[in-house]
Design an enzyme around this catalytic site. Structure first.
Site, PDB file in Angstrom:
ATOM      1  N   GLY A 165      46.258  37.162  51.136  1.00 46.73           N
ATOM      2  CA  GLY A 165      45.406  36.172  51.798  1.00 46.73           C
ATOM      3  C   GLY A 165      45.931  35.583  53.090  1.00 46.73           C
ATOM      4  N   ASP A 171      47.608  31.107  52.047  1.00 49.18           N
ATOM      5  CA  ASP A 171      46.215  30.971  52.495  1.00 49.18           C
ATOM      6  C   ASP A 171      45.586  29.677  52.003  1.00 49.18           C
ATOM      7  OD1 ASP A 171      46.158  31.802  49.815  1.00 49.18           O
ATOM      8  OD2 ASP A 171      44.646  33.357  50.108  1.00 49.18           O
ATOM      9  N   ASP A 183      45.085  25.396  45.887  1.00 53.03           N
ATOM     10  CA  ASP A 183      43.919  24.934  45.136  1.00 53.03           C
ATOM     11  C   ASP A 183      44.415  23.935  44.081  1.00 53.03           C
ATOM     12  OD1 ASP A 183      41.068  25.366  44.546  1.00 53.03           O
ATOM     13  OD2 ASP A 183      41.720  26.423  42.771  1.00 53.03           O
TER      14      ASP A 183
HETATM   15  P1  5GP Z   1      46.203  27.632  42.750  1.00 51.01           P
HETATM   16  O1  5GP Z   1      47.328  28.210  41.957  1.00 51.01           O
HETATM   17  O2  5GP Z   1      46.626  26.653  43.816  1.00 51.01           O
HETATM   18  O3  5GP Z   1      45.135  27.041  41.849  1.00 51.01           O
HETATM   19  O4  5GP Z   1      45.453  28.846  43.436  1.00 51.01           O
HETATM   20  C1  5GP Z   1      45.979  29.488  44.533  1.00 51.01           C
HETATM   21  C2  5GP Z   1      45.413  30.860  44.698  1.00 51.01           C
HETATM   22  O5  5GP Z   1      44.079  30.986  44.169  1.00 51.01           O
HETATM   23  C3  5GP Z   1      45.293  31.171  46.169  1.00 51.01           C
HETATM   24  O6  5GP Z   1      46.480  31.750  46.674  1.00 51.01           O
HETATM   25  C4  5GP Z   1      44.113  32.111  46.216  1.00 51.01           C
HETATM   26  O7  5GP Z   1      44.549  33.429  45.976  1.00 51.01           O
HETATM   27  C5  5GP Z   1      43.233  31.684  45.048  1.00 51.01           C
HETATM   28  N1  5GP Z   1      42.145  30.775  45.478  1.00 51.01           N
HETATM   29  C6  5GP Z   1      42.002  29.476  45.181  1.00 51.01           C
HETATM   30  N2  5GP Z   1      40.883  28.959  45.733  1.00 51.01           N
HETATM   31  C7  5GP Z   1      40.313  29.983  46.426  1.00 51.01           C
HETATM   32  C8  5GP Z   1      39.114  30.081  47.219  1.00 51.01           C
HETATM   33  O8  5GP Z   1      38.339  29.138  47.428  1.00 51.01           O
HETATM   34  N3  5GP Z   1      38.879  31.294  47.785  1.00 51.01           N
HETATM   35  C9  5GP Z   1      39.678  32.377  47.595  1.00 51.01           C
HETATM   36  N4  5GP Z   1      39.328  33.502  48.191  1.00 51.01           N
HETATM   37  N5  5GP Z   1      40.811  32.312  46.831  1.00 51.01           N
HETATM   38  C10 5GP Z   1      41.108  31.129  46.271  1.00 51.01           C
END
Ligand code: 5GP
Length: 185
Positions: free
Chosen positions: A54, A109, A112
């Site tokens: 990403g 990228d 979340d």
């Molecule tokens: P976290 O562990 O912070 O919940 O998620 C991080 C990962 O989830 C990011 O590196 C990405 O790969 C994916 N992700 C989270 N939200 C989005 C989104 O809105 N769009 C996309 N394409 N990937 C996301």
């Protein structure tokens, strides 16, 4: 080079998305972040670890705007189900050099919930970097569950799923220059 105007809405697989951050705004914010890093790392030589897939577009744009001497490595997180744990485990792959004693900046990228980043930082910290900071293109503050210290953030976005500028939906949509949010139908 002439680029035709971005379509306001796009279809990626079975979903529709609408422009939420145009390329011009992304460019402004990436430039601002590059300025902050140049200021903070003056006299040092940071090592950027860009997380694939990403962050590839963000890393390319960010690094070409930097003046500070720097190195770049691409890393990847491979998720698998631990045999003894029921949770998802991420393994860092592709890091071909030592980060001991280095000023490391992780380029991601999107943060979340923050789980991926907090696990990644935990692993990197054990490798003895001189400093470790996070530079993310996007942050969804409304969804953050794990405390992550983010030094550089280009854009804060609402909780909706986004694609474009490196981010995908089921492997597609990374190529768009703008960021698009899902249209809930
Ligand atoms: P976290 O562990 O912070 O919940 O998620 C991080 C990962 O989830 C990011 O590196 C990405 O790969 C994916 N992700 C989270 N939200 C989005 C989104 O809105 N769009 C996309 N394409 N990937 C996301």
């Amino acid at each position: 080079m002439l680029r035709s105007a971005a379509p306001h809405t796009i279809s990626v697989k079975d979903k529709r998305f609408a422009v939420s951050v145009p390329a011009s705004r992304i460019g402004q914010e990436v430039r601002r972040v590059a300025g902050e890093i140049d200021r903070d790392y003056a006299g040092r030589e940071p090592l950027f670890l860009a997380v694939l897939n990403g962050a590839f577009m963000f890393a390319a744009d960010l690094l070409r705007l930097l003046s500070v001497p720097c190195r770049l490595s691409f890393v990847k997180l491979r998720s698998y189900r631990g045999l003894e744990s029921r949770g998802e485990v991420s393994q860092l792959i592709g890091l071909g050099e030592s980060i001991e004693g280095r000023d490391v900046i992780v380029v991601e990228d999107i943060v979340d919930t923050g789980l991926t980043m907090s696990r990644l930082l935990e692993g990197l910290r054990q490798m003895g970097p001189a400093s470790l900071s996070v530079c993310t293109l996007l942050l969804k503050p409304g969804k953050l569950l794990h405390s992550v210290d983010i030094s550089y953030c280009a854009l804060r976005v609402p909780d909706d799923f986004v694609v474009g500028y490196g981010l995908d939906y089921e492997g597609l949509g990374r190529n768009y220059a703008d960021i698009y949010s899902i249209i809930k139908e």
